[in-house]
Write a protein that holds these residues in place. Structure first.
Motif, PDB file in Angstrom:
ATOM      1  N   GLU A 143      50.739   7.517 -19.539  1.00 17.82           N
ATOM      2  CA  GLU A 143      49.973   7.706 -18.299  1.00 17.82           C
ATOM      3  C   GLU A 143      50.335   9.020 -17.623  1.00 17.82           C
ATOM      4  O   GLU A 143      49.459   9.728 -17.102  1.00 17.82           O
ATOM      5  N   GLN A 144      51.634   9.362 -17.622  1.00 12.68           N
ATOM      6  CA  GLN A 144      52.067  10.611 -16.984  1.00 12.68           C
ATOM      7  C   GLN A 144      51.575  11.829 -17.760  1.00 12.68           C
ATOM      8  O   GLN A 144      51.174  12.833 -17.171  1.00 12.68           O
ATOM      9  N   ARG A 145      51.620  11.758 -19.080  1.00 11.72           N
ATOM     10  CA  ARG A 145      51.095  12.871 -19.893  1.00 11.72           C
ATOM     11  C   ARG A 145      49.606  13.065 -19.625  1.00 11.72           C
ATOM     12  O   ARG A 145      49.130  14.196 -19.471  1.00 11.72           O
ATOM     13  N   LYS A 146      48.870  11.963 -19.566  1.00 15.00           N
ATOM     14  CA  LYS A 146      47.417  12.026 -19.367  1.00 15.00           C
ATOM     15  C   LYS A 146      47.081  12.674 -18.016  1.00 15.00           C
ATOM     16  O   LYS A 146      46.236  13.573 -17.944  1.00 15.00           O
ATOM     17  N   LEU A 147      47.780  12.240 -16.970  1.00 14.11           N
ATOM     18  CA  LEU A 147      47.566  12.804 -15.632  1.00 14.11           C
ATOM     19  C   LEU A 147      47.956  14.278 -15.575  1.00 14.11           C
ATOM     20  O   LEU A 147      47.245  15.117 -15.020  1.00 14.11           O
ATOM     21  N   PHE A 148      49.103  14.586 -16.182  1.00 13.09           N
ATOM     22  CA  PHE A 148      49.649  15.939 -16.144  1.00 13.09           C
ATOM     23  C   PHE A 148      48.725  16.945 -16.828  1.00 13.09           C
ATOM     24  O   PHE A 148      48.509  18.056 -16.335  1.00 13.09           O
ATOM     25  N   LEU A 149      48.137  16.541 -17.949  1.00 13.71           N
ATOM     26  CA  LEU A 149      47.296  17.470 -18.707  1.00 13.71           C
ATOM     27  C   LEU A 149      45.996  17.796 -17.976  1.00 13.71           C
ATOM     28  O   LEU A 149      45.420  18.864 -18.162  1.00 13.71           O
ATOM     29  N   GLN A 150      45.558  16.910 -17.096  1.00 11.84           N
ATOM     30  CA  GLN A 150      44.389  17.209 -16.269  1.00 11.84           C
ATOM     31  C   GLN A 150      44.666  18.394 -15.344  1.00 11.84           C
ATOM     32  O   GLN A 150      43.771  19.159 -14.986  1.00 11.84           O
ATOM     33  N   LYS A 151      45.941  18.551 -14.982  1.00 11.63           N
ATOM     34  CA  LYS A 151      46.357  19.647 -14.105  1.00 11.63           C
ATOM     35  C   LYS A 151      46.688  20.901 -14.919  1.00 11.63           C
ATOM     36  O   LYS A 151      46.394  22.031 -14.508  1.00 11.63           O
ATOM     37  N   LEU A 152      47.292  20.709 -16.091  1.00  9.66           N
ATOM     38  CA  LEU A 152      47.767  21.830 -16.903  1.00  9.66           C
ATOM     39  C   LEU A 152      46.619  22.637 -17.517  1.00  9.66           C
ATOM     40  O   LEU A 152      46.635  23.875 -17.482  1.00  9.66           O
ATOM     41  N   VAL A 153      45.638  21.951 -18.088  1.00  4.90           N
ATOM     42  CA  VAL A 153      44.598  22.627 -18.882  1.00  4.90           C
ATOM     43  C   VAL A 153      43.842  23.700 -18.101  1.00  4.90           C
ATOM     44  O   VAL A 153      43.696  24.833 -18.583  1.00  4.90           O
ATOM     45  N   PRO A 154      43.345  23.432 -16.872  1.00  3.63           N
ATOM     46  CA  PRO A 154      42.641  24.496 -16.128  1.00  3.63           C
ATOM     47  C   PRO A 154      43.535  25.704 -15.857  1.00  3.63           C
ATOM     48  O   PRO A 154      43.061  26.844 -15.885  1.00  3.63           O
ATOM     49  N   LEU A 155      44.817  25.470 -15.587  1.00  4.53           N
ATOM     50  CA  LEU A 155      45.752  26.570 -15.351  1.00  4.53           C
ATOM     51  C   LEU A 155      45.933  27.427 -16.597  1.00  4.53           C
ATOM     52  O   LEU A 155      45.958  28.662 -16.524  1.00  4.53           O
TER      53      LEU A 155
END
Length: 329
Positions: A165-177
Protein backbone atom coordinates in the motif's frame (compact mmCIF):
# COMPACT_ATOMS: atom_id res chain seq x y z
CA UNK A 1 42.75 7.37 -4.59
CA UNK A 2 39.90 7.29 -2.08
CA UNK A 3 37.38 9.73 -3.56
CA UNK A 4 34.55 7.21 -3.44
CA UNK A 5 35.61 6.08 0.05
CA UNK A 6 35.07 9.62 1.32
CA UNK A 7 31.49 9.66 0.03
CA UNK A 8 30.86 6.13 1.30
CA UNK A 9 32.06 7.17 4.77
CA UNK A 10 29.36 9.87 4.78
CA UNK A 11 26.82 7.28 3.62
CA UNK A 12 27.90 4.93 6.44
CA UNK A 13 27.08 7.61 9.01
CA UNK A 14 23.67 8.33 7.46
CA UNK A 15 22.58 4.72 6.86
CA UNK A 16 24.79 2.64 9.24
CA UNK A 17 26.17 0.75 6.20
CA UNK A 18 28.09 1.07 2.95
CA UNK A 19 26.37 2.14 -0.26
CA UNK A 20 28.33 -0.44 -2.26
CA UNK A 21 28.73 -3.60 -0.17
CA UNK A 22 26.77 -5.59 2.40
CA UNK A 23 29.92 -6.93 4.11
CA UNK A 24 31.48 -4.42 6.51
CA UNK A 25 34.71 -6.46 6.61
CA UNK A 26 35.38 -5.50 2.96
CA UNK A 27 35.94 -1.90 4.07
CA UNK A 28 38.68 -2.67 6.61
CA UNK A 29 42.12 -1.40 5.53
CA UNK A 30 44.52 -4.23 4.65
CA UNK A 31 46.42 -5.22 7.79
CA UNK A 32 44.02 -3.39 10.15
CA UNK A 33 41.70 -5.09 12.64
CA UNK A 34 38.66 -2.88 12.13
CA UNK A 35 37.62 0.69 11.40
CA UNK A 36 36.18 3.81 13.00
CA UNK A 37 34.27 6.47 11.05
CA UNK A 38 33.15 9.66 12.81
CA UNK A 39 31.61 12.97 11.77
CA UNK A 40 29.93 16.03 13.19
CA UNK A 41 26.63 16.96 11.56
CA UNK A 42 25.37 20.53 11.86
CA UNK A 43 21.72 21.46 11.63
CA UNK A 44 20.75 23.07 8.33
CA UNK A 45 17.93 25.10 9.90
CA UNK A 46 18.75 28.86 9.89
CA UNK A 47 19.81 30.11 13.32
CA UNK A 48 20.07 26.56 14.65
CA UNK A 49 23.63 25.86 15.81
CA UNK A 50 23.10 22.26 16.95
CA UNK A 51 26.07 19.93 16.26
CA UNK A 52 25.63 16.16 16.53
CA UNK A 53 28.43 13.59 16.58
CA UNK A 54 27.84 10.23 14.89
CA UNK A 55 30.34 7.35 15.12
CA UNK A 56 30.45 3.93 13.45
CA UNK A 57 32.95 1.35 14.74
CA UNK A 58 33.74 -2.13 13.46
CA UNK A 59 35.56 -4.07 16.20
CA UNK A 60 38.26 -6.74 15.84
CA UNK A 61 35.67 -9.45 16.53
CA UNK A 62 33.52 -8.23 13.62
CA UNK A 63 30.92 -6.59 15.88
CA UNK A 64 29.65 -3.21 14.67
CA UNK A 65 28.65 -0.37 16.97
CA UNK A 66 26.82 2.79 16.04
CA UNK A 67 26.79 5.77 18.41
CA UNK A 68 24.64 8.91 18.39
CA UNK A 69 26.06 11.61 20.67
CA UNK A 70 28.09 8.92 22.46
CA UNK A 71 25.07 6.65 23.09
CA UNK A 72 25.02 3.30 21.19
CA UNK A 73 21.87 2.24 19.35
CA UNK A 74 20.16 -0.98 20.39
CA UNK A 75 18.78 -1.25 16.84
CA UNK A 76 20.54 0.38 13.91
CA UNK A 77 17.16 0.82 12.18
CA UNK A 78 16.38 3.61 14.70
CA UNK A 79 19.05 5.78 13.03
CA UNK A 80 17.64 5.53 9.49
CA UNK A 81 16.05 8.79 8.36
CA UNK A 82 17.72 11.08 10.91
CA UNK A 83 20.29 12.27 8.38
CA UNK A 84 18.69 11.90 4.93
CA UNK A 85 21.14 11.35 2.11
CA UNK A 86 20.95 10.74 -1.65
CA UNK A 87 23.86 8.98 -3.38
CA UNK A 88 24.34 8.91 -7.17
CA UNK A 89 27.08 6.65 -8.57
CA UNK A 90 27.85 5.30 -12.08
CA UNK A 91 26.69 1.77 -11.27
CA UNK A 92 23.27 3.15 -10.28
CA UNK A 93 22.33 2.88 -13.95
CA UNK A 94 21.49 -0.70 -12.91
CA UNK A 95 18.26 0.79 -11.54
CA UNK A 96 17.28 1.23 -15.18
CA UNK A 97 19.08 -1.62 -16.95
CA UNK A 98 19.29 -4.26 -14.18
CA UNK A 99 16.92 -6.74 -12.56
CA UNK A 100 13.79 -5.79 -10.59
CA UNK A 101 15.74 -6.09 -7.32
CA UNK A 102 17.62 -2.87 -8.18
CA UNK A 103 14.41 -0.88 -8.61
CA UNK A 104 12.90 -2.29 -5.40
CA UNK A 105 16.07 -1.33 -3.53
CA UNK A 106 15.74 2.22 -4.83
CA UNK A 107 12.08 2.52 -3.75
CA UNK A 108 12.72 0.87 -0.37
CA UNK A 109 15.81 2.99 0.32
CA UNK A 110 13.72 6.13 0.01
CA UNK A 111 10.61 4.90 1.83
CA UNK A 112 12.70 3.61 4.76
CA UNK A 113 14.04 7.15 5.29
CA UNK A 114 10.51 8.53 5.32
CA UNK A 115 8.59 5.92 7.32
CA UNK A 116 9.99 3.94 10.28
CA UNK A 117 6.90 1.66 10.24
CA UNK A 118 7.64 0.80 6.59
CA UNK A 119 11.23 -0.08 7.51
CA UNK A 120 10.10 -2.39 10.33
CA UNK A 121 7.49 -4.10 8.13
CA UNK A 122 10.03 -4.61 5.34
CA UNK A 123 12.59 -6.09 7.76
CA UNK A 124 9.93 -8.41 9.24
CA UNK A 125 8.64 -9.44 5.80
CA UNK A 126 12.13 -10.38 4.58
CA UNK A 127 12.78 -12.34 7.78
CA UNK A 128 9.53 -14.37 7.42
CA UNK A 129 10.20 -14.84 3.69
CA UNK A 130 13.61 -16.32 4.50
CA UNK A 131 12.03 -18.69 7.06
CA UNK A 132 9.27 -19.75 4.66
CA UNK A 133 11.77 -20.38 1.85
CA UNK A 134 13.97 -22.35 4.24
CA UNK A 135 11.02 -24.56 5.17
CA UNK A 136 10.02 -25.02 1.50
CA UNK A 137 13.55 -26.19 0.70
CA UNK A 138 13.47 -28.66 3.58
CA UNK A 139 10.33 -30.27 2.06
CA UNK A 140 12.29 -31.17 -1.09
CA UNK A 141 9.22 -30.89 -3.30
CA UNK A 142 6.92 -33.02 -1.10
CA UNK A 143 3.84 -31.64 0.74
CA UNK A 144 4.53 -30.93 4.41
CA UNK A 145 2.89 -29.22 7.41
CA UNK A 146 0.17 -26.94 6.02
CA UNK A 147 -0.40 -25.41 9.45
CA UNK A 148 3.19 -24.10 9.57
CA UNK A 149 2.81 -22.66 6.07
CA UNK A 150 -0.45 -21.03 7.20
CA UNK A 151 1.47 -19.27 10.01
CA UNK A 152 4.15 -18.03 7.63
CA UNK A 153 1.49 -16.89 5.15
CA UNK A 154 -0.40 -14.84 7.77
CA UNK A 155 2.80 -13.07 8.76
CA UNK A 156 3.78 -12.40 5.15
CA UNK A 157 0.32 -10.99 4.45
CA UNK A 158 0.38 -8.66 7.50
CA UNK A 159 3.76 -7.13 6.68
CA UNK A 160 3.47 -7.38 2.89
CA UNK A 161 0.14 -5.57 2.59
CA UNK A 162 1.51 -2.53 4.44
CA UNK A 163 4.59 -2.40 2.19
CA UNK A 164 2.44 -2.80 -0.94
CA UNK A 165 0.00 0.00 0.00
CA UNK A 166 2.83 2.41 0.84
CA UNK A 167 4.68 1.67 -2.41
CA UNK A 168 1.47 2.20 -4.40
CA UNK A 169 0.76 5.56 -2.72
CA UNK A 170 4.38 6.69 -2.94
CA UNK A 171 4.70 6.01 -6.67
CA UNK A 172 1.71 8.26 -7.38
CA UNK A 173 3.86 11.07 -5.98
CA UNK A 174 7.22 9.96 -7.42
CA UNK A 175 6.30 9.44 -11.09
CA UNK A 176 5.23 13.05 -11.95
CA UNK A 177 8.40 14.36 -10.27
CA UNK A 178 10.63 11.98 -12.24
CA UNK A 179 9.04 13.07 -15.53
CA UNK A 180 9.51 16.76 -14.65
CA UNK A 181 13.19 16.29 -13.71
CA UNK A 182 13.86 14.22 -16.84
CA UNK A 183 12.57 17.10 -18.97
CA UNK A 184 14.82 19.59 -17.12
CA UNK A 185 17.98 17.48 -17.44
CA UNK A 186 17.48 16.16 -20.97
CA UNK A 187 16.17 19.52 -22.19
CA UNK A 188 13.41 17.78 -24.18
CA UNK A 189 9.96 16.42 -23.39
CA UNK A 190 10.09 12.71 -24.29
CA UNK A 191 7.38 10.09 -23.90
CA UNK A 192 8.57 8.51 -20.63
CA UNK A 193 6.19 6.08 -18.92
CA UNK A 194 6.69 4.65 -15.42
CA UNK A 195 4.28 2.22 -13.77
CA UNK A 196 4.16 0.00 -10.68
CA UNK A 197 4.02 -3.73 -11.33
CA UNK A 198 2.77 -6.01 -8.56
CA UNK A 199 0.68 -9.18 -8.51
CA UNK A 200 -1.18 -7.58 -5.59
CA UNK A 201 -2.70 -5.06 -8.00
CA UNK A 202 -4.68 -7.93 -9.60
CA UNK A 203 -5.35 -10.17 -6.59
CA UNK A 204 -5.29 -10.14 -2.78
CA UNK A 205 -2.20 -11.56 -1.11
CA UNK A 206 -3.82 -14.49 0.73
CA UNK A 207 -5.42 -15.77 -2.51
CA UNK A 208 -2.07 -15.54 -4.34
CA UNK A 209 -0.29 -17.55 -1.64
CA UNK A 210 -3.04 -20.19 -1.47
CA UNK A 211 -3.28 -20.61 -5.26
CA UNK A 212 0.50 -20.95 -5.62
CA UNK A 213 1.26 -23.14 -2.58
CA UNK A 214 1.77 -26.37 -4.56
CA UNK A 215 3.95 -24.51 -7.03
CA UNK A 216 6.01 -23.04 -4.14
CA UNK A 217 6.52 -26.54 -2.66
CA UNK A 218 7.63 -27.87 -6.04
CA UNK A 219 10.02 -24.95 -6.76
CA UNK A 220 11.11 -24.70 -3.08
CA UNK A 221 10.64 -20.92 -2.91
CA UNK A 222 7.90 -18.30 -2.47
CA UNK A 223 6.84 -17.32 -5.99
CA UNK A 224 4.32 -14.56 -5.13
CA UNK A 225 4.62 -11.45 -2.99
CA UNK A 226 5.97 -7.92 -2.73
CA UNK A 227 9.52 -9.30 -3.13
CA UNK A 228 8.66 -9.71 -6.85
CA UNK A 229 7.38 -6.14 -7.38
CA UNK A 230 8.94 -4.00 -10.11
CA UNK A 231 8.88 -0.62 -11.83
CA UNK A 232 8.15 -0.69 -15.56
CA UNK A 233 10.16 1.97 -17.45
CA UNK A 234 9.36 2.70 -21.10
CA UNK A 235 10.27 5.26 -23.77
CA UNK A 236 7.94 5.76 -26.76
CA UNK A 237 6.03 2.62 -25.60
CA UNK A 238 9.16 0.42 -25.77
CA UNK A 239 11.30 -0.92 -22.91
CA UNK A 240 13.50 2.02 -21.86
CA UNK A 241 16.69 -0.02 -21.38
CA UNK A 242 16.35 -1.51 -24.90
CA UNK A 243 16.23 1.71 -26.92
CA UNK A 244 17.57 4.54 -24.70
CA UNK A 245 20.98 6.09 -25.39
CA UNK A 246 23.59 6.39 -22.61
CA UNK A 247 22.66 10.07 -22.25
CA UNK A 248 18.97 9.19 -21.91
CA UNK A 249 19.77 6.49 -19.33
CA UNK A 250 21.86 8.94 -17.31
CA UNK A 251 19.08 11.55 -17.56
CA UNK A 252 16.49 9.11 -16.22
CA UNK A 253 18.83 7.99 -13.42
CA UNK A 254 19.35 11.60 -12.33
CA UNK A 255 15.62 12.26 -12.62
CA UNK A 256 14.85 9.32 -10.30
CA UNK A 257 17.48 10.42 -7.77
CA UNK A 258 16.56 14.11 -7.82
CA UNK A 259 12.89 13.17 -7.34
CA UNK A 260 14.06 11.15 -4.31
CA UNK A 261 15.95 14.24 -3.11
CA UNK A 262 12.91 16.49 -3.55
CA UNK A 263 10.56 14.12 -1.69
CA UNK A 264 13.02 13.82 1.23
CA UNK A 265 13.44 17.60 1.38
CA UNK A 266 9.68 18.17 1.43
CA UNK A 267 9.12 15.50 4.09
CA UNK A 268 12.00 16.45 6.41
CA UNK A 269 11.80 20.22 6.02
CA UNK A 270 15.46 20.54 5.00
CA UNK A 271 17.53 19.30 2.03
CA UNK A 272 19.31 15.95 2.39
CA UNK A 273 23.05 15.57 1.77
CA UNK A 274 23.68 14.91 -1.92
CA UNK A 275 26.61 12.69 -2.92
CA UNK A 276 27.59 12.61 -6.63
CA UNK A 277 30.31 10.08 -7.38
CA UNK A 278 32.00 10.43 -10.76
CA UNK A 279 28.70 10.93 -12.56
CA UNK A 280 29.77 13.23 -15.39
CA UNK A 281 31.38 10.61 -17.63
CA UNK A 282 29.38 9.97 -20.83
CA UNK A 283 27.29 13.08 -20.14
CA UNK A 284 27.26 15.85 -22.73
CA UNK A 285 28.02 19.43 -21.69
CA UNK A 286 24.39 20.58 -21.83
CA UNK A 287 23.10 17.74 -19.62
CA UNK A 288 25.98 18.35 -17.18
CA UNK A 289 25.11 22.07 -17.05
CA UNK A 290 21.38 21.34 -16.52
CA UNK A 291 22.16 18.90 -13.70
CA UNK A 292 24.64 21.22 -11.93
CA UNK A 293 22.24 24.17 -12.26
CA UNK A 294 19.62 22.31 -10.28
CA UNK A 295 22.05 20.67 -7.85
CA UNK A 296 24.17 23.72 -7.04
CA UNK A 297 22.06 26.80 -7.83
CA UNK A 298 18.44 25.86 -7.13
CA UNK A 299 19.25 23.47 -4.26
CA UNK A 300 20.39 25.04 -0.98
CA UNK A 301 21.68 21.82 0.52
CA UNK A 302 25.20 20.42 0.89
CA UNK A 303 26.68 18.63 -2.11
CA UNK A 304 29.79 16.46 -2.41
CA UNK A 305 30.98 15.83 -5.99
CA UNK A 306 33.88 13.60 -7.04
CA UNK A 307 35.42 13.82 -10.50
CA UNK A 308 38.61 12.73 -12.26
CA UNK A 309 38.77 15.98 -14.27
CA UNK A 310 39.38 18.89 -11.92
CA UNK A 311 39.34 21.53 -14.68
CA UNK A 312 36.02 20.32 -16.09
CA UNK A 313 34.29 20.56 -12.72
CA UNK A 314 35.90 23.89 -11.75
CA UNK A 315 34.94 25.47 -15.08
CA UNK A 316 31.36 24.27 -14.76
CA UNK A 317 31.00 25.57 -11.18
CA UNK A 318 32.70 28.88 -12.01
CA UNK A 319 30.32 29.39 -14.95
CA UNK A 320 27.42 28.96 -12.51
CA UNK A 321 29.03 31.53 -10.15
CA UNK A 322 28.83 29.10 -7.25
CA UNK A 323 31.21 29.06 -4.27
CA UNK A 324 32.97 25.71 -3.80
CA UNK A 325 35.86 24.05 -2.03
CA UNK A 326 38.23 21.58 -3.73
CA UNK A 327 39.71 18.61 -1.85
CA UNK A 328 42.42 17.10 -4.03
CA UNK A 329 43.63 13.51 -3.56
Amino acid sequence: MGKTNLLDAIHYLCFTKSYFSKADAQHVLNGAQGFRVAAKFESSFPGDDVTIEVICILRENGKKEFLFEGIPYEKFAHHIGKFPCVFIAPDDVQIITGASEERRRFIDGLLCQLDAVYLQNLISYNKVLQQRNGYLKSLQGVAGDNQLLDVYDRQLIDHGNYVFEQRKLFLQKLVPLVKAFYKKIAGVDEDIHISYESALLQSVFNVLLTQNRNKDILLQRTTQGIHRDDLSLSLHEQAFKSIASQGQRKSLLFALKLAEFEILKESKGFPPILLLDDVFEKLDEQRMHNLLTWVCVQNKGQVFITDTHKDRLENALTALQQPYQVIEL
